[in-house]
Design an enzyme around this catalytic site. Structure first.
Site, short mmCIF file in Angstrom:
data_model
loop_
_atom_site.label_atom_id
_atom_site.label_comp_id
_atom_site.label_asym_id
_atom_site.label_seq_id
_atom_site.Cartn_x
_atom_site.Cartn_y
_atom_site.Cartn_z
N ILE A 64 7.83 11.41 -8.98
CA ILE A 64 8.11 11.36 -10.64
C ILE A 64 8.54 10.05 -11.19
CG2 ILE A 64 8.63 12.69 -12.60
CD1 ILE A 64 9.32 15.12 -10.67
N PRO A 65 7.57 8.92 -11.15
CA PRO A 65 7.82 7.81 -11.75
C PRO A 65 8.21 8.04 -13.35
CG PRO A 65 5.60 7.65 -10.87
CD PRO A 65 6.34 8.86 -10.66
N HIS A 66 9.23 7.47 -13.76
CA HIS A 66 9.66 7.72 -15.22
C HIS A 66 10.63 6.68 -15.76
CE1 HIS A 66 13.00 9.48 -12.99
NE2 HIS A 66 13.65 9.16 -14.11
N GLY A 67 10.37 6.36 -17.03
CA GLY A 67 11.01 5.21 -17.57
C GLY A 67 11.06 5.23 -19.33
N LEU A 102 5.82 9.60 -16.40
CA LEU A 102 6.43 10.03 -17.77
C LEU A 102 7.06 8.63 -18.21
CD1 LEU A 102 8.25 13.39 -17.08
CD2 LEU A 102 6.14 13.10 -18.44
#
Length: 153
Positions: A64-67, A102
């Protein structure tokens, strides 16, 4: 909030081509809602910086790459599936098949956290994960996601 409110039809990729973490992230960032993005390269850099801190490969074939970035106008996402799996520095050391990216503006916390929680909750189900991994195309993956979301209203 549903995940389909964050995704656009174009932001779902079945059959990611990338073989590395960077290539996967590039593909996902490329399909984030173009109406909300002002600089894709800056968003990619934010994602890569986040991955340097700690991998977002959480195990069970999921990342779940997010930033956050000032170069996105609202919470946006992308879903990618790679049936063969790829090394994403996952916490369990196993290949990753499902990638849910996200990105939100710097000043948005509530919706970002809620979206992360929703993704995590939905992806807990092994049956759901397996159905996503074997989805034949974008339309099938979207239908599977919509069906699962109805079960978790």
């Amino acid at each position: 909030m549903t995940l389909m409110e964050i995704l656009s039809g174009k932001s779902v990729i079945v059959g990611l081509k990338g073989q590395t973490k960077r290539e996967i992230l590039e593909e996902l960032v490329d399909v984030v809602d173009e109406d909300k993005v002002t600089d894709r390269q800056k968003i990619l850099e934010a994602m890569l910086q986040r991955e340097e801190i700690m991998s977002t490969g959480i195990g069970h074939g999921i990342a779940i790459p997010h930033g956050k970035s000032e170069y996105v106008a609202g919470l946006s996402g992308a879903l990618g599936i790679k049936r063969e799996g790829v090394d994403f520095d996952s916490l369990d050391g196993k290949p990753t098949f499902i990638f849910f990216l996200l990105v939100s503006p710097m000043d948005v916390s509530g919706p970002h956290i809620k979206a992360l929680a929703r993704v995590s909750r939905l992806l807990k189900g092994e049956d759901f994960r397996q159905r996503l991994i074997v989805a034949e195309n974008r339309e099938a993956a979207i239908a599977i996601l919509e069906e699962e979301e109805k079960l978790h209203v």
